[in-house]
Design an enzyme around this catalytic site. Structure first.
Site, PDB file in Angstrom:
ATOM      1  N   SER B 214       0.843  -1.202   0.000  1.00  0.00           N
ATOM      2  CA  SER B 214       0.000   0.000   0.000  1.00  0.00           C
ATOM      3  C   SER B 214       0.869   1.239   0.000  1.00  0.00           C
ATOM      4  O   SER B 214       2.068   1.202   0.240  1.00  0.00           O
ATOM      5  CB  SER B 214      -0.879  -0.009   1.244  1.00  0.00           C
ATOM      6  OG  SER B 214      -0.051  -0.095   2.389  1.00  0.00           O
ATOM      7  N   ARG B 215       0.218   2.346  -0.249  1.00  0.00           N
ATOM      8  CA  ARG B 215       0.888   3.633  -0.096  1.00  0.00           C
ATOM      9  C   ARG B 215       0.810   4.048   1.363  1.00  0.00           C
ATOM     10  O   ARG B 215      -0.008   3.526   2.134  1.00  0.00           O
ATOM     11  CB  ARG B 215       0.192   4.682  -0.959  1.00  0.00           C
ATOM     12  CG  ARG B 215       0.375   4.416  -2.443  1.00  0.00           C
ATOM     13  CD  ARG B 215      -0.144   5.586  -3.261  1.00  0.00           C
ATOM     14  NE  ARG B 215      -0.010   5.301  -4.684  1.00  0.00           N
ATOM     15  CZ  ARG B 215       1.116   5.469  -5.378  1.00  0.00           C
ATOM     16  NH1 ARG B 215       2.206   5.929  -4.782  1.00  0.00           N
ATOM     17  NH2 ARG B 215       1.158   5.191  -6.662  1.00  0.00           N
ATOM     18  N   ALA B 216       1.650   5.016   1.730  1.00  0.00           N
ATOM     19  CA  ALA B 216       1.645   5.526   3.097  1.00  0.00           C
ATOM     20  C   ALA B 216       0.289   6.120   3.429  1.00  0.00           C
ATOM     21  O   ALA B 216      -0.330   6.788   2.599  1.00  0.00           O
ATOM     22  CB  ALA B 216       2.716   6.591   3.260  1.00  0.00           C
ATOM     23  N   THR B 223       5.451   0.768   1.115  1.00  0.00           N
ATOM     24  CA  THR B 223       6.237   0.016   0.137  1.00  0.00           C
ATOM     25  C   THR B 223       5.930   0.486  -1.280  1.00  0.00           C
ATOM     26  O   THR B 223       6.832   0.634  -2.105  1.00  0.00           O
ATOM     27  CB  THR B 223       5.962  -1.494   0.296  1.00  0.00           C
ATOM     28  OG1 THR B 223       6.472  -1.902   1.571  1.00  0.00           O
ATOM     29  CG2 THR B 223       6.633  -2.300  -0.793  1.00  0.00           C
ATOM     30  N   ASP B 276      -6.571   2.239  15.977  1.00  0.00           N
ATOM     31  CA  ASP B 276      -5.957   1.083  15.339  1.00  0.00           C
ATOM     32  C   ASP B 276      -6.013  -0.048  16.363  1.00  0.00           C
ATOM     33  O   ASP B 276      -5.003  -0.489  16.875  1.00  0.00           O
ATOM     34  CB  ASP B 276      -4.506   1.440  14.976  1.00  0.00           C
ATOM     35  CG  ASP B 276      -3.949   0.516  13.904  1.00  0.00           C
ATOM     36  OD1 ASP B 276      -4.684  -0.376  13.459  1.00  0.00           O
ATOM     37  OD2 ASP B 276      -2.785   0.686  13.532  1.00  0.00           O
ATOM     38  N   SER B 284      -8.410  -6.201   9.252  1.00  0.00           N
ATOM     39  CA  SER B 284      -7.974  -5.452   8.078  1.00  0.00           C
ATOM     40  C   SER B 284      -6.859  -6.191   7.343  1.00  0.00           C
ATOM     41  O   SER B 284      -6.915  -6.398   6.125  1.00  0.00           O
ATOM     42  CB  SER B 284      -7.515  -4.063   8.532  1.00  0.00           C
ATOM     43  OG  SER B 284      -6.808  -3.419   7.497  1.00  0.00           O
ATOM     44  N   LYS B 308       4.191   0.678  17.602  1.00  0.00           N
ATOM     45  CA  LYS B 308       2.751   0.522  17.858  1.00  0.00           C
ATOM     46  C   LYS B 308       2.526  -0.360  19.073  1.00  0.00           C
ATOM     47  O   LYS B 308       1.657  -0.096  19.892  1.00  0.00           O
ATOM     48  CB  LYS B 308       2.073  -0.131  16.651  1.00  0.00           C
ATOM     49  CG  LYS B 308       1.698   0.845  15.566  1.00  0.00           C
ATOM     50  CD  LYS B 308       0.783   0.175  14.534  1.00  0.00           C
ATOM     51  CE  LYS B 308       0.542   1.127  13.371  1.00  0.00           C
ATOM     52  NZ  LYS B 308      -0.255   0.504  12.304  1.00  0.00           N
TER      53      LYS B 308
END
Lengths: 525, 525
Positions: B214-216, B223, B276, B284, B308
Site C-alpha cells: 500500500s501507499r503511506a 512500500t 488502530d 484489516s 505501535k
C-alpha cells in the site's frame, strides 16, 4: 495498543483571500471552498476534507475544505464559504479573510483515553466540552465521543463532570430570586403537553417559572411547536425576560443553544444515531436547567413497553443518576415516575395538542382527563417546592387554580405578552386530508404503541404542518366495537397521507384483547 | 434504555432530474446538490444532509444532500453531483437520473446492539460489512462502528466474523497454486522496507509471492511509495497477473480497495481518529491477505517504546489473536516479534529508502546492516513455508540468494516488467534543501523516537515529495561526539524545511546517554 499521533500541526502561516459566499446550504457543517489552481491551496499543502481555520472581521471559524475546479463557483484568490459558515463571520462578499490549517483540538488525547475505556477527570471533560462548544470537533470526533461515553461507559461522577462542563461553556441566567422552578420530561410519549398546563398553574400561584422548551427533534411536536399554534415563541431574550418578570412565566424560548452550546452540537450526531444514553440524557437536561437559572426541577420519567424507559428498575437507576448529579449541581430535584404505557391526551401534532391543552384550561368537558390529571399532579409537586405549601397540599391547590380559571387567565396573559395567534379550540385548523384507522375486531384496548403513533403523526406532516397529526378516539382499557374508528390521521398533502396510511396499515399501533391483558400500571400516575 | 427508532423510511417515489456535474471535489464523500426552489426538493420532504439515493445508467449511489440557492451552481430540474459521485455513475452531463430518500441501512439495529455492548454473530457482521462496503453508512455510523468495536469490545470469535465478512464482500484472487506466500508488518517503524528485499529473495527461490502493498497513510513512505521510485506501481490487474506468472512476484498493486472494500471505507474514519485497535488491525490485514489469495503469511510485529506495540505481553496477545483468526480463515501464519526500538535502515522517505534497499541488493558496503539482517531473517521464515526447506535452513538459503546477486537479478526483472524508472542509488535524487540536527553533547545513542522521526520526514514532504525525508547517521548503541550530525533532513520547499526544523528543534528524537541505559532488546531480531 499505541495510538499513532494525530496529524501534525504544521502551524503554517495563514494566507489572505477574498471571501465569497457560495450559495450552498450544508446544514450545520461549515464548508470552505478553495479553487484547486489557487496558489494558497497548493503551497499550504491543504488536503480535501482537512479542517481549516478561517479568520475575518475578528472572528474565527473552522470548516471542512472542499476543492473546486470551476472558477464560476470559486475563483483563484477567493475563499468560498457555505451559507451558514459565511453568516457566522458577519461580513460582506469580498471581505479579506485568512485561511490556515486548523490545529487539532487540544482535548483529543483525552478523547482517545475515553475511547480506550479510561475514566476521565473534571479537567478532561472541561477541555472536551469546550472544544465541542467551539465547533472544534469534526463529526467523526463528536461521534467517537458520543459512542465512547454511551451506556455504562460513564460513572456517576463523570456524568456530573460532563454536566458541569456543559453548563460552564454556555450563557448562564440569574433570576435573582429563589426558588426558580421548572419541569421537564425525558420524552418519548406523544401528546404529553403537560408543560403548557403546569406553567400557567404554578405561575398563577406566584412561582417564577421561565420554562425552557424546545422544538421537536424526533417527535411529532415539542412544547415550542405546540405553543407556536397559540402564540409567538421566538422572542429576543430581553423581551422574554420582561415577560417573565411581569407574568412569572413564559412558554417560549429558542435559546437553548446559547445555554448549552455543547449539547446543541452533540445532538447533531446523537439524533442520526438514535443514541440517548442515561449519562448523556442527564447531562443534557440538567446542564440546560442549571444554565437557565432553575433552582428546583420536577422531572417526569414515563415508563411503559414503548416508552424510552421500559422497566421500573431501569427508571429507578435513571432517577438515582438524576438525583446524584442534580445534588452535585446544587439543583433541587423531584423525580416522578409516570405511566408511559400510551400517549397522553387525545391529539398528537401541534394543533391537536394545542386543542387538548386549551380544553383542559377551559374546563371543557371534552378535555382529555389523563392530560388534566397528569398536569395537576406534576403542578402539585412543583407547588410543594414553595416553602409555604404543606407537603401533600400541592395537588388540591393546583386543582383550585385550574378549576377557578386562574390558570386560563395566566395562560392568556402569557399568550398576549408573547404575541397572540388566532386559535379556536372548538374549530382547530386541522389539515384538510384525513383517514381513519378502524378496529379489525371488538375488544378492550390493551396496548397503544407510542413509537408507531409518533411515527404516523410525523409521516402525516407534524410538526412542520401544524394541523397534521393523529387524533386518538380510544385509550387503554376502553372497549371498542369491531369496525369502530380507533384514531383519525390528518395531513395536508396526498403524499404525506399515503406515507401515514402505509405506516398505519402494518399494525395500526393498537392492540385489542380482553381486560385482563392490560399491562400492569407501574406508577402512581 | 430504549433507542428511538431510526428516521422513517418513507419509501417515496423517485423523481427524475437532469444530472449536472458540480466541479467540487468533496473527497470520498458523495454530495448531491439540489436547488431549494426545485419542486422535487419541496415535495419529497428532503432535508439538508439527509442521505439520498441517486439512480442513473443502471447504477445507484448514495449521497449527502446539500441545498443550493444559486441556479448558476445547480438549477431547478437539475441534480448536481460532486466530482467523485458524478464519476461513479459513468454518464454525461444532462443524463436523466432519479433521486429518492435513501433507506436506512438494514444493519443499523445490529450496530445499535454493538454500541450497547452486545456480542454480534456472524450474520450481524456480514450485514454490517456489506452495508459499509456499499457505502450505505454515513461517516457518523462508520465512526460509531469503529469506536464500538474498539479495544476489547470484540472477542476473538467476533474478530474472526469481522475478518470473514470483510473477505466476503471483495474480489478474491485464486492463483491455482500452493503455497502462495506473503509478508506483512503491522507498521509504525520508519524505514522498514523489508518487503522490497524479501519478495525478490523468495521469488528467486521460486515461491509465488504476489505482494500486496500500500501507499503511506500516516507514515513517511509505504512500500508502494518506495517501489515507485524504481518502477511503475500502478498497473492493470491483468498485467500484474502476467508479471506474477512470469517472475513469481510483483511489487506493485493499488487494488486493495477491490480486495477489501469495507476496509478501505473504514480507514477513512480510523485515520483521522488514529484508532488502530487489535481487532480492527487483525481483520484489516488478514481479510486483504486471504482475498489476495495468500495461503502462507509471515507477520512482523515490532516492539519498542515508540512502536505501535510497546510491551512483550501486548505483542504476545496480538500474536495469539492473529494466530486464532488466521487459523479460522485457513491461512498459515508465522508471527515474528521483532526489534521496534528504532527505525530500520538509514533513510526515511521514498528515495532514501529505495537507496537503502538497492544498496542491500547490490551488496554495497554502505548498505544498512540492520535492514539486511531483518530482511534475511524474515525471508528465511518465508522460505521455510516451502516443504522442501528444512526448519532452520531458511536464513542461510536467503543469504545465499542475496549474496549471489540472484535477489538483485530478480528485483531487476520485476522492475523491468512493471516499467523501469531511472534511479541511481549512488546518486539518489534527494530534495535540494537540507539541514542537519547535531548532538548537543557526547554520548551513546540510547533511544530514537520512531514517531518523531516519522513526523519530521512527513513535514519535510515525504512521501509526496519522493526525495524528501530523513537520513539517519547514527543508530542505537553508537557513540556520538558533541556537535556531530545525528541526521540530515531533506525537503523540496522552504516552508516544508521550516516545519521539519521546528519539529526537530523540540527534542530532536535522539536520546544520548551511557551504554548501560540502552533499552532491553526484547526479541530475537
Amino acid at each position: 495498543m499505541k495510538k499513532t499521533s494525530p496529524a501534525p500541526d504544521v502551524g503554517c502561516g495563514a494566507a489572505t483571500l477574498q471571501l465569497h459566499r457560495v450559495a450552498i446550504d450544508t446544514y450545520r457543517e461549515n464548508v470552505a471552498y478553495l479553487n484547486r489552481d489557487c496558489g494558497v491551496y497548493r503551497a499550504e499543502g491543504f488536503q480535501a476534507l482537512s479542517k481549516v481555520e478561517v479568520r475575518a472581521n475578528g472572528r474565527r471559524i473552522l470548516a471542512s475544505l472542499n476543492v473546486v475546479d470551476d472558477p464560476a463557483i470559486v475563483d483563484c484568490g477567493e475563499l468560498g464559504l457555505s451559507e451558514d459558515a459565511f453568516a457566522q463571520l458577519g461580513v460582506e462578499n469580498g471581505h479579506p479573510a485568512t485561511i490556515s490549517q486548523a490545529e487539532p483540538p487540544s482535548s483529543i488525547p483525552a478523547l482517545h483515553r475515553k475511547i480506550a475505556g479510561e475514566r476521565l477527570d473534571r479537567e478532561d471533560f472541561r477541555a472536551i466540552v469546550r472544544d465541542i462548544a467551539e465547533h472544534r470537533y469534526s463529526k467523526i470526533e463528536l461521534t467517537a465521543f458520543v459512542v465512547a461515553t454511551n451506556q455504562g461507559e460513564l460513572d456517576r461522577e463523570e456524568v456530573y463532570f460532563l454536566t458541569d462542563a456543559m453548563t460552564g461553556v454556555g450563557r448562564r441566567l440569574d433570576w435573582h430570586e429563589h426558588p426558580v422552578v421548572d419541569k421537564h420530561c425525558i420524552g418519548g410519549i406523544p401528546g404529553n403537553r403537560t408543560s403548557m398546563l403546569v406553567v400557567p398553574i404554578v405561575a398563577a400561584h406566584g412561582m417564577l417559572c421561565p420554562k425552557t422548551s424546545s422544538r421537536a427533534i424526533t417527535s411529532p411536536a415539542g412544547t415550542a411547536d405546540t405553543m407556536e399554534v397559540l402564540a409567538n415563541v421566538e422572542l429576543p431574550f430581553a423581551r422574554l425576560e420582561e415577560i417573565v418578570r411581569e407574568h412569572r412565566a413564559c412558554l417560549a424560548w429558542g435559546g437553548t443553544s446559547e445555554l448549552s452550546p455543547a449539547d446543541d452540537v452533540l445532538i447533531a450526531v446523537e439524533r442520526p444515531l438514535s443514541i440517548d444514553s442515561p449519562g448523556q440524557m442527564v447531562a443534557s437536561i440538567l446542564s440546560k436547567k442549571v444554565a437557565a437559572g432553575s433552582t428546583h426541577l420536577v422531572l417526569d420519567i414515563p415508563v411503559g413497553p414503548t416508552a424510552k424507559v421500559r422497566s421500573m428498575p431501569e427508571a429507578q437507576r435513571l432517577r438515582k443518576l438524576f438525583e446524584f448529579v442534580a445534588g452535585r449541581m446544587g439543583l433541587t430535584i423531584d423525580v416522578v415516575i409516570t405511566d408511559g404505557r400510551q400517549p397522553v391526551g387525545s391529539g398528537i401534532g401541534p394543533v391537536l395538542e394545542a386543542r387538548d391543552v386549551m380544553r383542559v384550561l377551559e374546563n371543557d368537558p371534552r378535555a382529555p382527563n389523563d392530560l388534566r390529571q397528569k398536569a395537576l399532579r406534576l403542578a402539585g409537586r412543583m407547588l410543594e417546592f414553595d416553602p409555604d405549601v404543606r407537603g401533600g397540599d400541592g395537588y388540591a391547590i393546583a386543582r383550585d387554580i385550574l378549576d377557578s380559571g386562574r390558570a386560563l387567565a395566566k395562560m392568556q396573559a402569557i399568550i398576549a405578552a408573547q404575541g397572540h395567534k388566532a386559535f379556536d379550540h372548538n374549530a382547530p385548523a386541522l389539515a384538510p386530508l384525513s383517514f381513519e384507522v378502524n378496529a379489525a375486531q371488538a375488544g378492550v384496548v390493551v396496548a397503544i404503541d407510542n413509537l408507531l403513533l409518533a411515527r404516523i403523526a410525523r409521516l402525516a406532516g407534524a410538526p412542520k404542518v401544524q394541523g397534521a397529526g393523529v387524533d386518538l378516539l380510544y385509550k387503554l382499557g376502553e372497549r371498542v366495537e369491531a369496525g369502530a374508528p380507533l384514531y383519525r390521521v390528518y395531513a395536508a398533502y396526498p403524499a404525506d397521507l399515503e406515507f401515514a396510511r402505509q405506516a398505519s396499515q402494518r399494525s395500526g399501533g393498537f392492540t385489542l384483547g380482553s381486560a385482563d391483558e392490560l399491562p400492569h400500571l407501574y406508577v402512581e400516575f
